[in-house]
Design a protein around this motif. Structure first.
Motif, mmCIF file in Angstrom:
data_model
loop_
_atom_site.group_PDB
_atom_site.id
_atom_site.type_symbol
_atom_site.label_atom_id
_atom_site.label_comp_id
_atom_site.label_asym_id
_atom_site.label_seq_id
_atom_site.Cartn_x
_atom_site.Cartn_y
_atom_site.Cartn_z
ATOM 1 N N SER A 1 31.981 -30.007 20.906
ATOM 2 C CA SER A 1 32.584 -31.317 21.377
ATOM 3 C C SER A 1 33.741 -31.588 20.372
ATOM 4 N N LEU A 2 35.196 -31.552 20.738
ATOM 5 C CA LEU A 2 36.128 -31.966 20.023
ATOM 6 C C LEU A 2 35.930 -33.223 19.521
ATOM 7 N N GLU A 3 35.694 -34.010 20.410
ATOM 8 C CA GLU A 3 35.668 -35.547 19.987
ATOM 9 C C GLU A 3 34.618 -35.850 18.932
ATOM 10 N N ARG A 4 33.393 -35.109 18.898
ATOM 11 C CA ARG A 4 32.632 -35.172 17.686
ATOM 12 C C ARG A 4 33.021 -34.665 16.484
ATOM 13 N N LEU A 5 33.700 -33.515 16.439
ATOM 14 C CA LEU A 5 34.069 -32.809 15.323
ATOM 15 C C LEU A 5 35.342 -33.879 14.732
ATOM 16 N N ASN A 6 36.045 -34.261 15.749
ATOM 17 C CA ASN A 6 37.153 -35.209 14.987
ATOM 18 C C ASN A 6 36.795 -36.455 14.553
ATOM 19 N N VAL A 7 35.674 -37.221 14.933
ATOM 20 C CA VAL A 7 35.211 -38.372 14.382
ATOM 21 C C VAL A 7 34.434 -38.047 12.904
ATOM 22 N N ALA A 8 33.775 -36.806 12.719
ATOM 23 C CA ALA A 8 33.309 -36.347 11.620
ATOM 24 C C ALA A 8 34.187 -36.382 10.426
ATOM 25 N N ILE A 9 35.618 -35.583 10.701
ATOM 26 C CA ILE A 9 36.378 -35.144 9.809
ATOM 27 C C ILE A 9 37.473 -36.302 9.546
ATOM 28 N N THR A 10 37.302 -37.322 10.312
ATOM 29 C CA THR A 10 38.341 -38.314 10.131
ATOM 30 C C THR A 10 37.763 -39.729 9.495
ATOM 31 N N ARG A 11 36.504 -39.622 9.109
ATOM 32 C CA ARG A 11 35.708 -40.579 8.441
ATOM 33 C C ARG A 11 36.216 -40.548 6.872
ATOM 34 N N ALA A 12 36.817 -39.353 6.401
ATOM 35 C CA ALA A 12 36.780 -39.517 5.143
ATOM 36 C C ALA A 12 37.988 -39.800 4.475
ATOM 37 N N GLN A 13 38.098 -40.365 3.324
ATOM 38 C CA GLN A 13 39.410 -40.704 2.792
ATOM 39 C C GLN A 13 40.065 -39.943 1.883
ATOM 40 N N LYS A 14 39.237 -39.226 0.815
ATOM 41 C CA LYS A 14 39.801 -38.196 0.138
ATOM 42 C C LYS A 14 39.252 -36.821 0.221
ATOM 43 N N LYS A 15 38.175 -36.658 0.438
ATOM 44 C CA LYS A 15 37.369 -35.345 0.668
ATOM 45 C C LYS A 15 36.649 -35.072 1.712
ATOM 46 N N CYS A 16 36.670 -33.895 2.647
ATOM 47 C CA CYS A 16 35.835 -33.568 3.615
ATOM 48 C C CYS A 16 35.507 -31.933 3.384
ATOM 49 N N VAL A 17 34.170 -31.668 3.343
ATOM 50 C CA VAL A 17 33.796 -30.482 3.247
ATOM 51 C C VAL A 17 32.991 -30.145 4.845
ATOM 52 N N VAL A 18 33.568 -29.081 5.403
ATOM 53 C CA VAL A 18 33.019 -28.541 6.681
ATOM 54 C C VAL A 18 32.171 -27.323 6.542
ATOM 55 N N PHE A 19 30.959 -27.367 6.927
ATOM 56 C CA PHE A 19 30.179 -26.171 6.849
ATOM 57 C C PHE A 19 30.112 -25.427 8.274
ATOM 58 N N LEU A 20 30.603 -24.504 8.258
ATOM 59 C CA LEU A 20 30.598 -23.642 9.747
ATOM 60 C C LEU A 20 29.992 -22.355 9.582
ATOM 61 N N PRO A 21 28.836 -22.144 10.170
ATOM 62 C CA PRO A 21 28.293 -20.793 10.578
ATOM 63 C C PRO A 21 29.152 -19.878 11.185
ATOM 64 N N ARG A 22 29.379 -18.677 10.706
ATOM 65 C CA ARG A 22 30.371 -17.603 11.241
ATOM 66 C C ARG A 22 30.131 -17.577 12.760
ATOM 67 N N PRO A 23 28.791 -17.331 13.354
ATOM 68 C CA PRO A 23 28.921 -17.187 14.586
ATOM 69 C C PRO A 23 29.426 -18.415 15.866
ATOM 70 N N LEU A 24 29.546 -19.560 15.140
ATOM 71 C CA LEU A 24 30.075 -20.707 15.771
ATOM 72 C C LEU A 24 31.498 -20.563 16.177
ATOM 73 N N LEU A 25 32.375 -19.754 15.052
ATOM 74 C CA LEU A 25 33.742 -19.400 15.081
ATOM 75 C C LEU A 25 33.845 -18.427 16.122
ATOM 76 N N GLU A 26 33.029 -17.353 16.474
ATOM 77 C CA GLU A 26 33.297 -16.398 17.180
ATOM 78 C C GLU A 26 32.390 -16.279 18.424
ATOM 79 N N PRO A 27 32.276 -17.257 19.217
ATOM 80 C CA PRO A 27 31.605 -17.363 20.531
ATOM 81 C C PRO A 27 31.783 -16.354 21.593
ATOM 82 N N ASP A 28 30.746 -16.209 22.294
ATOM 83 C CA ASP A 28 31.170 -15.263 23.663
ATOM 84 C C ASP A 28 32.005 -15.576 24.425
#
Length: 553
Positions: free
Chosen positions: A489-516
């Motif tokens: 969900s684009l909206e969910r990831l957008n909400v997550a990363i735009t809560r931060a004021q100064k630092k955002c660390v996003v953990f992404l397992p490799r398979p999520l970046l390379e879907p079928d």
């Protein structure tokens, strides 16, 4: 203990005898402890769910159809440019209203939006994260009230939203601004339509059956109410006496529900729809096909439906000055979702940095991930196959949280922990099992007096803090594809990363970046995947970790 099962009534057959009983055929969805039905057993069939709202909504829509004038809702969602007219009081309210906005500190984009509110009967206000949408709406309401007072005119305002929390937040902000700045040069009449709840200090509790008389009594007033409480309380059309309806979080209000508010605006009154369709959408049960070309977008929010019918944006204004995020965190959503001019409001906000000294930790991963000079960090997890719980990732997230607490400069105990989880750190994760894993990792390294704030993104919308950690957890591609509308969900990831004021660390397992390839069949999912895949390229630092190589990470 009582065993419980949800029962769908599949069929009902009346008893032909004089006893007046009936036979029911049930389809059960039982809890684990439910032993099943057996002959001779006694069971309580309790009404679990009743749809109280749909019949009322259908009655309202039928009433709209039967009105002699063209349907206002149909025009709004099919041709908002024709719905949008010129209010009869624009000549007397525009100049003093705009002067009040300037006097009390509206930014250039806020003034442009307020100009649209003053000049037109319809104004969409697109408020990206951190742009002060609630402040803007509060100042708009107060400036409208004061301009009306100066002109000797009434101004009755109705504030509504998807949730009580959003209504309460806006009412409190209106009261706070009035207390601080005295925009309205008379006593502010502000109330909320309630059953029994307390709306808060300084906001009058107005019983539902007294809401409309209360509006009639006060020439200039603000009434907060859900759309359902407006129904049956405030009459439709000119009888409503409502000069301005403000729908906050309109990107979460469904089209049909918005009709209840739209119908309660007098002729020539103003409608303001404020929201951000790039954040969480309304909850819609069921799957609906996209409309045919030229047909309105009825199965989404009123905000999205009106924007879709106004592709040139003639009825919209975008708030651009960001009061939350540093320039690095602001850059990615500006380039991918919003507007190139979406930017920090001033240099202090643009250049803010996390208060963390990397030289005071002997953990190289923590030192690199929390380096204040890199506000946006993506951590790619290699070599882990997990479903909804990723213990390795949770332990890494826990190390970051513990390090931030260590250097937060807050006292031990309840107060320090509470302030830390309120102002310093949120941990966002899509699954409750990953949430439990992160909480275990955090609790394993500290005796917290207040439980760590680790939750889904739904609990974070509308909030902000110094740092945000996003832990996806899911590295099993089959699970990701089964839940692709949720995970990607684009909206969910957008909400997550735009809560931060100064630092955002996003953990992404490799398979999520390379879907079928099958994941790209759905346009919304494909858009979310593209947004996620662009994140590493936009990050200030990308850290790749593999437990089989790096050991503890």
């Amino acid at each position: 203990k009582h065993a419980v099962a949800l029962a769908e009534v599949v069929d009902r057959v009346p008893d032909p005898t004089e006893h007046g009983h009936a036979w029911y055929r049930l389809q059960l969805k039982a809890s684990r402890g439910f032993p099943g039905l057996h002959v001779g057993g006694s069971y309580l069939l309790h009404e679990r769910f009743t749809d109280w709202t749909s019949p009322k909504l259908l009655d309202e829509l039928r009433a709209l159809d039967e009105e002699p004038a063209p349907c206002s809702l149909a025009r709004l969602v099919t041709d908002p440019g024709r719905y949008r007219g010129t209010p009869p009081d624009v000549d007397v309210l525009h100049a003093p209203g705009l002067a009040l906005g300037k006097q009390h500190g509206m930014t250039s984009s806020q003034l442009a939006a307020f100009d649209g509110v003053l000049r037109h009967t319809l104004q969409l206000v697109w408020g990206p994260p951190g742009t002060g949408k609630t402040w803007f709406l509060a100042m708009t309401v107060l400036s409208m009230l004061e301009a009306s007072r100066q002109a000797g005119r009434p101004c009755r305002v109705v504030v509504t939203a998807f949730t009580h929390a959003a209504i309460d937040n806006l009412l409190r902000r209106i009261r706070k601004l009035q207390k601080e700045r005295a925009v309205l040069q008379e006593k502010l009449a502000i109330g909320k339509c309630v059953r029994s709840e307390d709306p808060g200090a300084g906001i009058q509790a107005v019983p539902k059956n007294e809401a409309f008389p209360w509006l009639c009594t006060n020439e200039r007033a603000v009434l907060g109410a859900t759309v359902w409480r407006l129904l049956g309380t405030v009459p439709p059309g000119d009888a409503s006496l409502t000069d301005l309806v403000v729908v906050d979080e309109a990107s979460q209000v469904k089209v049909a529900e918005a009709a209840l508010a739209v119908r309660r605006i007098r002729t020539g009154g103003r409608l303001v729809l404020a929201g951000d369709h790039r954040q969480l959408p309304p909850i819609v049960q069921g799957t609906y096909p996209d409309p045919e070309p030229g047909e309105p977008l009825l199965h989404r929010s009123i905000f999205e439906a009106v924007r879709a019918a106004d592709p040139e944006g003639a009825c919209s204004a975008t708030l651009l000055e960001n009061f939350r995020m540093c320039k690095e965190l602001c850059r990615f959503p500006a380039e991918t979702l919003y507007h190139p001019d979406y930017r920090p409001a001033n240099d202090d906000i643009a250049n803010q940095r996390l208060a963390f000294d990397a030289t005071k930790t002997d953990d190289p991963f923590v030192a690199r991930a929390l380096d204040p000079s890199n506000p946006l960090v993506v951590v790619i997890i290699d070599g882990v196959r997990a479903t909804a719980e990723n213990v390795f990732e949770a332990e890494l997230a826990g190390r970051l949280g513990l390090a931030l607490r260590e250097q937060a400069g807050l006292p031990d105990g309840d107060d320090g922990d509470r302030r830390f989880w309120s102002d310093h750190l949120f941990v966002v994760t899509p699954h409750h099992v990953q949430r439990r894993a992160v909480v275990r990792a955090l609790q394993g390294g500290r005796d917290w007096q207040v439980p760590p704030f680790v939750d889904t993104v739904d609990k974070m919308q509308g909030q902000e803090c110094a740092a945000v950690i996003v832990s996806y957890g899911v590295s099993d591609l089959e699970l990701a594809l089964r839940e692709k509308e949720f995970i990607y969900s684009l909206e969910r990831l957008n909400v997550a990363i735009t809560r931060a004021q100064k630092k955002c660390v996003v953990f992404l397992p490799r398979p999520l970046l390379e879907p079928d390839l099958e994941a790209f069949a759905d346009d919304d999912v494909a858009e979310g995947i593209a947004f996620m895949q662009r994140l590493p390229a936009a990050a200030d630092d990308v850290i790749v970790v593999n437990p089989s190589i790096t050991g503890a990470g």
